[in-house]
Design an enzyme around this catalytic site. Structure first.
Site: not given
Length: 335
Positions: A161, A235, A331
């Protein structure tokens, strides 16, 4: 040229009310260059689909909405299609177009919200596939010089990520297009999560990229709230990785802690499991909360405040740290 005092509520999937003092949608690189020239010195915020951002305040500066559109087959070899996609294209719509044309490799990434331009920035991934596996190169405009620059795979420094655009080059470039290297002879990835089980339930006997996409869509719709119904950014936290020795120590205390061995020798632990074990799953606090089916997703039930969601995230981080000694990292970009 710029709109003033524009509500950003419809431009972020959390549905948070915040205002931009200046706002502009660019639909060509020329328009972007002109906007940057006219806004010299102003704070900048670039929005794609607004699906990975939490707004906690009004933005006193220029919000640039990426409106670059277009999907083009630019090269073809015996094994691959090279597809150039403009950064403002909706990611899932591009995936569907790829499946329709028989371009393989991104079917496991179906139904991920956001735009194509954000995909390499985040190195988005799901169900055993990450963008870096199908990435060829991208073009990005340097804000300081107004010049386009090409970045190859190595220059993007992809991680979990992560990319160079979230680290050393954060805030210095605006991604304009991404070129993907997609397959003709497909390797199907059904080993992750419940894909194979879902394919069996669907009665699929002949594997195809469409069948895998359909299975992924079914799984995601069963677990994740639709931002059009409940405000969220998917998320909220990354899955943490720990050293093997630390994982063994955790397992001695929490026998059912799941872990997945990583190429770097570490063990990845699902953040959703940690958050649920810390008691947060399904908790609501006024008009915000933690989703009842997927504790990795923080939600705005309507009229929620960005700062309240940020505080909830901090409380979850502190709780998980206290219980497991593991630090969770967002995130989502908190503005």
């Amino acid at each position: 040229m710029f709109e003033k005092n524009v509500s950003l509520k419809s431009y972020n999937t959390f549905g948070i009310e915040a205002k931009a003092s200046h706002f502009f949608t660019f639909r060509s690189v020329d328009q972007l260059q002109q906007a940057l020239e006219q806004s010299a010195g102003m704070p900048l915020l670039v929005l794609g689909g607004g699906s990975n951002v939490l707004l906690t305040r009004d933005f006193e500066g220029l919000v640039l909405k990426n409106g670059l559109m277009g999907v083009e087959l630019i090269e073809e070899t015996e094994e691959h299609y090279y597809i150039k996609v403009q950064a403002g294209e909706n990611w899932h719509q591009f995936v569907l177009k790829a499946i329709e044309n028989g371009w393989g490799g991104i079917e496991n990434l179906s139904l991920i919200p956001g735009t194509v331009g954000a995909a390499p920035m985040q190195n988005i991934g799901a169900y055993g596939v990450e963008i870096e596996q199908v990435f060829d190169h991208l073009e990005a405009l340097e804000i300081a010089s107004g010049q386009l620059r090409r970045f190859n795979h190595a220059e993007c420094a992809f991680g979990y990520r992560e990319s160079v655009f979230k680290k050393e080059l954060k805030g210095r470039f605006i991604i304009c297009s991404v070129t993907f290297k997609l397959t003709k002879a497909h390797e199907f990835n059904t080993s992750y999560g419940a894909i194979q089980q879902t394919l069996d339930e669907m009665g699929v006997t002949q594997l195809s990229i469409k069948a895998i996409s359909d299975a992924v869509i079914k799984i995601r719709q069963s677990k994740l709230p639709d931002p059009a119904q409940i405000g969220n950014a998917g998320s909220f936290f990354k899955n943490p990785s720990v050293d093997k020795i630390d994982y063994e120590g955790l397992k001695a205390e929490f026998t059912n802690v799941p872990g997945y061995n990583q190429p770097d020798g570490k063990v990845k632990i699902p953040a959703a499991w940690l958050i649920e074990q810390a008691g947060w799953k399904g908790k609501t606090f006024g008009n915000i909360g933690v989703h009842k089916l997927q504790p990795l997703v923080l939600v705005n039930y309507g009229g929620g405040n960005g700062n309240a969601i940020k505080e909830l995230a901090f409380d979850i981080q502190a709780s998980v740290s206290q219980k497991f000694g593991i630090e969770l990292h967002p995130e989502v970009n908190i503005i």
